[in-house]
Design a protein around this motif. Structure first.
Motif, PDB file in Angstrom:
ATOM      1  N   LYS A   1       4.060  -4.734  -4.825  1.00 40.22           N
ATOM      2  CA  LYS A   1       5.309  -5.348  -5.296  1.00 40.22           C
ATOM      3  C   LYS A   1       5.923  -4.477  -6.397  1.00 40.22           C
ATOM      4  N   PRO A   2       6.644  -3.428  -6.021  1.00 40.27           N
ATOM      5  CA  PRO A   2       7.210  -2.557  -7.066  1.00 40.27           C
ATOM      6  C   PRO A   2       8.204  -3.275  -7.972  1.00 40.27           C
ATOM      7  N   ALA A   3       8.925  -4.270  -7.429  1.00 40.40           N
ATOM      8  CA  ALA A   3       9.882  -5.001  -8.274  1.00 40.40           C
ATOM      9  C   ALA A   3       9.151  -5.747  -9.381  1.00 40.40           C
ATOM     10  N   GLN A   4       7.985  -6.308  -9.083  1.00 38.52           N
ATOM     11  CA  GLN A   4       7.203  -7.024 -10.092  1.00 38.52           C
ATOM     12  C   GLN A   4       6.664  -6.050 -11.143  1.00 38.52           C
TER      13      GLN A   4
ATOM     14  N   ASP B   1      -1.430  -6.946 -10.542  1.00 38.29           N
ATOM     15  CA  ASP B   1      -1.151  -7.779  -9.377  1.00 38.29           C
ATOM     16  C   ASP B   1      -0.067  -7.153  -8.506  1.00 38.29           C
ATOM     17  N   GLY B   2       0.977  -6.614  -9.160  1.00 36.21           N
ATOM     18  CA  GLY B   2       2.041  -5.966  -8.398  1.00 36.21           C
ATOM     19  C   GLY B   2       1.566  -4.720  -7.685  1.00 36.21           C
ATOM     20  N   GLN B   3       0.649  -3.977  -8.302  1.00 32.82           N
ATOM     21  CA  GLN B   3       0.126  -2.764  -7.664  1.00 32.82           C
ATOM     22  C   GLN B   3      -0.760  -3.107  -6.477  1.00 32.82           C
ATOM     23  N   GLN B   4      -1.588  -4.134  -6.639  1.00 32.59           N
ATOM     24  CA  GLN B   4      -2.517  -4.498  -5.565  1.00 32.59           C
ATOM     25  C   GLN B   4      -1.795  -5.117  -4.374  1.00 32.59           C
ATOM     26  N   LEU B   5      -0.713  -5.849  -4.632  1.00 35.59           N
ATOM     27  CA  LEU B   5       0.004  -6.524  -3.553  1.00 35.59           C
ATOM     28  C   LEU B   5       1.225  -5.734  -3.079  1.00 35.59           C
TER      29      LEU B   5
END
Length: 275
Positions: free
Chosen positions: A236-239, A230-234
């Protein structure tokens, strides 16, 4: 010579016992590298020496973790991942131990099983994904099966190696003392195998945490692997880094639990260095 002088001479001649370091200090030492590195990176980003967009500073990662925890999503994902690892670890340990014990106890079984298992062990984890999806679907069964495969091979190899490394002389000593078959296994073979077997369990557990990431890429809607995707697709490196940090913490915690559970089984060892 007086008793006190004799005592002094004995104390001088005997090697001094190493002073035991306090356990809390030893635990704190393990935090020096990760905490020190995090503080340095935080300082670099805040000082303008580095850009924190793709590699966020620890403060932003902690903020992301706090937001996930407050919404309840973090605990849901942790629970799903831990449940999969526990189930896969249990199945993998059972399969690896049985196969390793069989191959170690019988030369015929070893000649029959070992070449195939060693070939299967070299297959990358991601290569099993389409096959398990085809066989078991995209639900929990395929994920647990993939983790079990990752755990089984190091446990098999450790069990096999431990049995094959038993010193023949200690077996002969047991026979000289007329130990029966079960007594020989319990009093001689099992203690000889346990140290290597515990290391194999720890290796299998580590690979279980690695394989769960590939498992949760298989259409998972919850789990730490899902957080990574989800973090990669959106974007969101922090996630992504927050999920990696949670993986590291959980992996270390479960390894510490495994070590604590197996330590009483190895107290008989007379080793030069103890943890």
């Amino acid at each position: 010579m007086s008793v006190s002088q004799t005592s002094d001479a004995t104390d001088l001649g005997a090697p001094a016992a190493p002073a035991a370091r306090p356990i809390p200090w030893r635990l704190l030492l393990g935090f020096v590298l990760p905490v020190g590195g995090a503080l340095l990176w935080e300082a670099a980003v805040r000082g303008g020496l580095a850009e924190g967009r793709l590699m966020p500073p620890p403060s932003r990662i902690l903020q992301t973790l706090a937001e996930l925890a407050s919404s309840g999503d973090l605990w849901l994902h942790i629970q799903a991942t831990v449940a999969r690892v526990v189930a896969g670890f249990a199945l993998g340990v059972l399969a690896g131990t049985l196969l390793g014990a069989l191959a170690g106890a019988s030369g015929l079984a070893r000649a029959l099983l070992d070449p195939t298992l060693q070939g299967l062990r070299a297959i990358p984890s991601i290569a099993w994904v389409p096959l398990f999806i085809l066989w078991l679907g995209i639900f929990e069964a395929s994920k647990v099966a993939l983790i079990a495969v990752g755990v089984a091979f190091p446990v098999y190899l450790g069990t096999l190696g431990a049995i094959l490394s038993i010193d023949r002389k200690i077996i002969e000593v047991g026979r000289v003392f007329r130990l029966s078959g079960p007594a020989l296994v319990r009093r001689i073979m099992l203690p000889a195998v346990l140290p290597h077997y515990v290391i194999a369990l720890r290796s299998g557990l580590g690979l279980g945490w690695m394989f769960v990431v590939a498992a949760e890429f298989m259409g998972a809607s919850e789990g730490l692997g899902y957080l990574l995707v989800d973090g990669q697709q959106l974007g969101k490196p922090a996630q992504i880094i927050a999920a990696i940090v949670v993986f590291a913490v959980l992996g270390k915690a479960t390894d510490a639990i495994l070590v604590a559970l197996t330590t009483p089984l190895l107290r008989w060892q007379d080793v030069a260095v103890r943890s």
